[in-house]
Each structure stands twice: as structure tokens, then as C-alpha cells.
Design an enzyme around this catalytic site. Structure first.
Site, PDB file in Angstrom:
ATOM      1  N   GLN A  83       0.840  -1.186   0.000  1.00  0.00           N
ATOM      2  CA  GLN A  83       0.000   0.000   0.000  1.00  0.00           C
ATOM      3  C   GLN A  83       0.883   1.247   0.000  1.00  0.00           C
ATOM      4  O   GLN A  83       2.098   1.164   0.235  1.00  0.00           O
ATOM      5  CB  GLN A  83      -0.950  -0.019   1.203  1.00  0.00           C
ATOM      6  CG  GLN A  83      -1.995  -1.119   1.084  1.00  0.00           C
ATOM      7  CD  GLN A  83      -3.013  -1.141   2.215  1.00  0.00           C
ATOM      8  OE1 GLN A  83      -2.755  -0.653   3.304  1.00  0.00           O
ATOM      9  NE2 GLN A  83      -4.167  -1.719   1.942  1.00  0.00           N
ATOM     10  N   SER A  91      -4.385  -8.766   4.994  1.00  0.00           N
ATOM     11  CA  SER A  91      -5.632  -8.056   4.720  1.00  0.00           C
ATOM     12  C   SER A  91      -6.633  -9.070   4.215  1.00  0.00           C
ATOM     13  O   SER A  91      -6.331  -9.838   3.300  1.00  0.00           O
ATOM     14  CB  SER A  91      -5.417  -6.959   3.674  1.00  0.00           C
ATOM     15  OG  SER A  91      -6.646  -6.579   3.076  1.00  0.00           O
ATOM     16  N   SER A  93      -9.618  -8.568   2.579  1.00  0.00           N
ATOM     17  CA  SER A  93     -10.081  -8.306   1.219  1.00  0.00           C
ATOM     18  C   SER A  93      -8.993  -8.622   0.205  1.00  0.00           C
ATOM     19  O   SER A  93      -9.258  -9.197  -0.860  1.00  0.00           O
ATOM     20  CB  SER A  93     -10.539  -6.850   1.083  1.00  0.00           C
ATOM     21  OG  SER A  93      -9.476  -5.949   1.270  1.00  0.00           O
ATOM     22  N   ASP A 249     -11.649   2.297   3.400  1.00  0.00           N
ATOM     23  CA  ASP A 249     -11.772   0.973   2.810  1.00  0.00           C
ATOM     24  C   ASP A 249     -13.144   0.847   2.150  1.00  0.00           C
ATOM     25  O   ASP A 249     -14.163   1.159   2.761  1.00  0.00           O
ATOM     26  CB  ASP A 249     -11.603  -0.069   3.914  1.00  0.00           C
ATOM     27  CG  ASP A 249     -11.382  -1.479   3.396  1.00  0.00           C
ATOM     28  OD1 ASP A 249     -11.724  -1.752   2.224  1.00  0.00           O
ATOM     29  OD2 ASP A 249     -10.887  -2.314   4.170  1.00  0.00           O
ATOM     30  N   CYS A 253     -13.784  -4.973   5.381  1.00  0.00           N
ATOM     31  CA  CYS A 253     -12.527  -5.107   6.122  1.00  0.00           C
ATOM     32  C   CYS A 253     -12.445  -6.434   6.870  1.00  0.00           C
ATOM     33  O   CYS A 253     -13.004  -6.590   7.957  1.00  0.00           O
ATOM     34  CB  CYS A 253     -12.322  -3.942   7.088  1.00  0.00           C
ATOM     35  SG  CYS A 253     -10.663  -3.886   7.800  1.00  0.00           S
ATOM     36  N   GLY A 254     -11.718  -7.376   6.290  1.00  0.00           N
ATOM     37  CA  GLY A 254     -11.642  -8.715   6.871  1.00  0.00           C
ATOM     38  C   GLY A 254     -10.855  -8.791   8.156  1.00  0.00           C
ATOM     39  O   GLY A 254     -11.296  -9.416   9.133  1.00  0.00           O
ATOM     40  N   THR A 255      -9.667  -8.172   8.199  1.00  0.00           N
ATOM     41  CA  THR A 255      -8.891  -8.216   9.436  1.00  0.00           C
ATOM     42  C   THR A 255      -9.550  -7.368  10.520  1.00  0.00           C
ATOM     43  O   THR A 255      -9.487  -7.704  11.706  1.00  0.00           O
ATOM     44  CB  THR A 255      -7.443  -7.750   9.191  1.00  0.00           C
ATOM     45  OG1 THR A 255      -7.451  -6.541   8.437  1.00  0.00           O
ATOM     46  CG2 THR A 255      -6.643  -8.800   8.442  1.00  0.00           C
TER      47      THR A 255
END
Length: 343
Positions: A83, A91, A93, A249, A253-255
Site C-alpha cells: 500500500q 488483509s 479483502s 476501505d 474489512c476482513g482483518t
């Protein structure tokens, strides 16, 4: 014009969040482990990350995932999240984007109706279960690394909002999670700019006040993101994770959703087998489930599973031209906000 030095990139998104996948042309990254390689990209040589994530080749919303051979025998592939601010260990996603890209391009053989893909990351081994049909990856369920709470009800004094409270938890990286009404905002598209600015400001303030540390992974010792949250009456959660240099985002947001499960568990509001829906600022959804309970360095932790969808929508080839004056890219405040000096 010759293309003797090129980078091949698949254009992918997960619930609207860019998660492009670098599948060819990357140089060898020094390091015995993926953590070592991530640290090399952050500390020793950020050139590849800057080339891929800043103008003129990318914009503020772009992330590129560097796919690498695994460094552990129980993994099928490895990846590092690149990033604009730095390389990140994990992450949700982006992991979904990587799995979708690897399967739909045949780099990992697709087995229907389910393919299991094991990914080596700097945060640990991620086991992905992809639901597949007719050559397409319909959804991906990630068995994430253990998520745990660092501290609940942390207070911080802010110039704009007075004293606010939030929770600090790990879900692959460390998050500060704050109820959005504490900053007088709502998680809606028209508030995205204000949310990004608020999250960036709070993250800077927290850096002087809170020092989380992963008990088992050296160097995981800072809050990566501020995530605003809005609890819904049906038990679901609307999320807005804010990222440097000042954006939000697009995915749920998976995490961050994993960290939220750890917070709910620590408060006695969720247990093994429970599921929660996380919704993003644009309405995308993840399902977050607690698979079990473990300990991390003596701390109670949960095993999260995050389920979402990724889409491969194109392909890009970037030329490496040594005469290009902007090989390391640039960022201007007209697009990137006032935090460009931190990149």
C-alpha cells in the site's frame, strides 16, 4: 518501444476494494521468511512498493498484492500487501483477491466445488476455502490467524471531539475500533472524506498514547488502522476502516472484522459458532464467524473465519523504464490529502 522488463498485474477487487495482484516480473525479495521479505520492503528498499502504489501508475485507492513462492512447506503460495504507506502483513479483502486471481488464472488448480489454498503471510498461515463453479471462484472463506484484544475502553483526548473511547485489537494487524457517533459522523458515502480525515488524525494521536505488541511476532507493534463502527439492531456491523494517506476501505474489512469478533468475545457478546455480518460504506458484505478459542502469548483469542467475494476484471502490463524520472512515483495533496508527507 520494447517491453523487455515488465510487471504483469491482474486487476481485482473485493466488494469494491482494489486488490490488484502482481503475478509476474517482480524481482527476488531477500529474506528467509515472508516476514523478513516484508521488513525488507519496508526498511531496506521500498522501490517496488512505491513504483506500484503511487502516481503516475496508481492512485490513492490502489493496493497491489505481491505474490511470492511460499517460505514454509505447508503453504501453496505467499503474498505481501503493498500500500502507499508501507507493506502490510495481512488483509482479508486482499487475501480474497489473491485467492480468486490464483484460481481463476490456473496458477493453482481449481477443484470444484471447493478448493483449499494455503497462503504464507507475515502474520501467519491463512487457510482459504474457495467455493468454485464452472471455472469461477464464487466466494472465499478465510481461516484467519488468531484475533485477540490488546485493550478495551481505551480513552484518548482529542482537540476536535474531546475525550473519546475505543478498543484496540489484533485481527492480522492492530486496529483501533471506535463507535462512529463519537466523532459526530455516520458511515455513509457522502461522509467518506470526513471519516478519512478523522481516522487519520486519531491514528496520529494514538501513536503517542498506545503501544500494542504482538506477543509472538516481533515488529507487530503499532496500530495499522482506525476503524469506525456502527452497531446495528440486528447484530450486524457497519464498518469504515481508514487508511493512510487519507481514504476509506471500500470493503467491510476482513482483518478489522476479525478484530471485532475478538472484541465481542472479550465482552461476552459472542462465542464459538457465532456469526456476524459486516457491511461496508458502499454496502458490501462479509460474514465473520468464530471457529474456536485459543490463546496467543497467554491472551485469550478467537479463530476467525471471514467470507467474501472477489472479482478479476482486467489485466495490466507495466513497463520498467530506467529513464523514467518517476520510478518511485509521487503523491500530491490535491488527490492524496494533507498526509502525503508521511508516505
Amino acid at each position: 518501444m520494447t517491453f523487455d522488463k515488465t510487471l504483469d498485474i491482474l486487476l481485482v477487487h473485493c466488494e469494491g476494494e482494489s486488490g490488484n495482484v502482481l503475478i509476474g516480473g517482480a524481482p527476488e525479495i531477500p529474506g528467509a521468511t515472508i516476514l523478513d521479505k516484508m521488513n525488507h520492503l519496508n526498511v531496506v528498499d521500498p522501490t517496488l512498493r512505491l513504483f506500484l502504489t503511487r502516481e503516475p501508475r496508481a492512485q490513492v485507492v490502489h493496493t497491489t498484492n505481491l505474490v511470492l513462492p511460499p517460505t514454509r512447506p505447508d503453504a501453496d503460495a505467499a503474498f505481501i500487501v503493498l500500500q502507499p504507506d508501507r507493506a502490510h502483513p495481512m488483509s482479508g479483502s486482499n487475501c480474497i483477491c489473491v485467492v480468486t486471481a490464483l484460481l481463476e488464472t490456473g496458477r493453482i488448480a481449481m477443484v470444484e466445488p471447493e478448493t483449499i489454498v494455503r497462503l504464507d503471510t507475515a502474520a501467519g498461515l491463512i487457510v482459504a476455502r474457495a467455493r468454485c463453479e464452472n471455472g469461477r471462484c464464487l466466494s472465499v472463506s478465510l481461516d484467519n490467524v488468531p484475533a485477540f484484544v490488546h485493550a478495551l475502553d481505551v480513552t484518548i483526548d482529542t482537540p476536535k471531539w474531546g475525550r473519546i473511547m475505543g478498543d484496540i485489537a489484533f485481527g492480522g494487524v492492530f486496529y483501533a475500533q471506535i463507535d462512529v457517533d463519537r466523532v459526530g459522523l455516520r458511515i455513509v458515502p457522502e461522509a467518506a472524506r470526513a471519516l478519512a480525515e478523522a481516522g487519520t488524525e486519531i491514528k496520529a494521536l494514538l501513536a503517542d498514547e498506545v503501544s500494542p505488541a504482538h506477543p509472538e511476532i516481533p515488529g507487530f507493534d503499532e496500530i495499522a488502522y482506525v476503524m469506525f463502527r456502527d452497531h446495528q439492531p440486528d447484530g450486524s456491523l457497519v464498518t469504515c476502516t481508514t487508511l493512510k494517506p487519507g481514504r476509506v476501505d471500500r470493503s467491510p474489512c476482513g482483518t478489522g472484522s476479525s478484530a471485532h469478533l475478538a472484541i465481542l468475545h472479550a465482552r461476552g457478546l459472542a462465542r464459538t459458532g457465532d456469526r456476524r455480518i459486516s457491511r461496508s460504506i458502499i454496502g458490501g458484505t462479509f460474514t465473520a464467524e468464530i471457529l474456536g478459542e485459543v490463546t496467543v502469548g497467554g491472551r485469550p483469542a478467537v479463530l476467525p473465519r471471514i467470507t467474501g467475494r472477489g472479482y478479476v476484471f482486467g489485466r495490466q502490463q507495466l513497463r520498467l523504464d530506467p529513464q523514467d524520472p518517476f520510478l518511485q512515483g509521487f503523491a500530491l495533496s490535491d488527490t492524496w490529502g494533507l498526509q502525503v508527507g508521511d508516505l
